[in-house]
Design a protein around this motif. Sequence first.
Motif: not given
Length: 222
Positions: A194-206
């Motif tokens: 779940l954290l890896l999925a969150l980090e993937s979203a953060v990578a796109v958002i940032q």
Amino acid sequence: MANLFSVFDPSTSWGYPLNWLSSFLGLSLLPYLYWFTPSRFTLLWSHFFLMLHRELGVILGRSNLKATFIFITLFTFILFNNFLGLIPYVFTSTSHLVVTLGFALPLWLGFMFYGWVNHTLHMLAHLVPQGTPPVLMPFMVCIETVSNLIRPGTLAVRLAANMIAGHLLLTLLGNQGPNLGSFLLSLLILLQILLLALESAVAVIQSYVFAVLSTLYCSEVG
């Protein structure tokens, strides 16, 4: 704590920081695009670029529409490096201020030089917002000047801090695995996914935030 932050240390067993070369891994994939027929993935990627081009074009205006390609390239490069950091044993270059400040500072200096040389009155007008009382004008000039000077720092720190925070959390949780039982280990693996999925979203958002803010700063000097 020194061992915890050592995952962000750009060093290799050869005694030379070859980890920085991870940023250029995408260049090795470019020649293959000339031999592949257009797939659904490439069509989707082109459609995404077109949407981003239109959105950034609205910010810049029709007169500076071609400048969107600079920010789309910047977005793609940051996005690629953010996702590379999610792969195990691959160095995360965007977690270092050397890289993020290297993106933000030259752009900001270029915007400021162009704005003050070609649109001096326009840049001076930005220091005093419309409707400011005459008594507050000296204070507003100081505040706007400081806020303008810290823009490259805020861009760089925002990207690096978000990359560091997620990777540190993943490292902290991953280090607890050998000390847990089978049930708690299963929960830990689920939480890591779940954290890896969150980090993937953060990578796109940032990446998107960095490109949009750079576009906004560019639109202010024109």
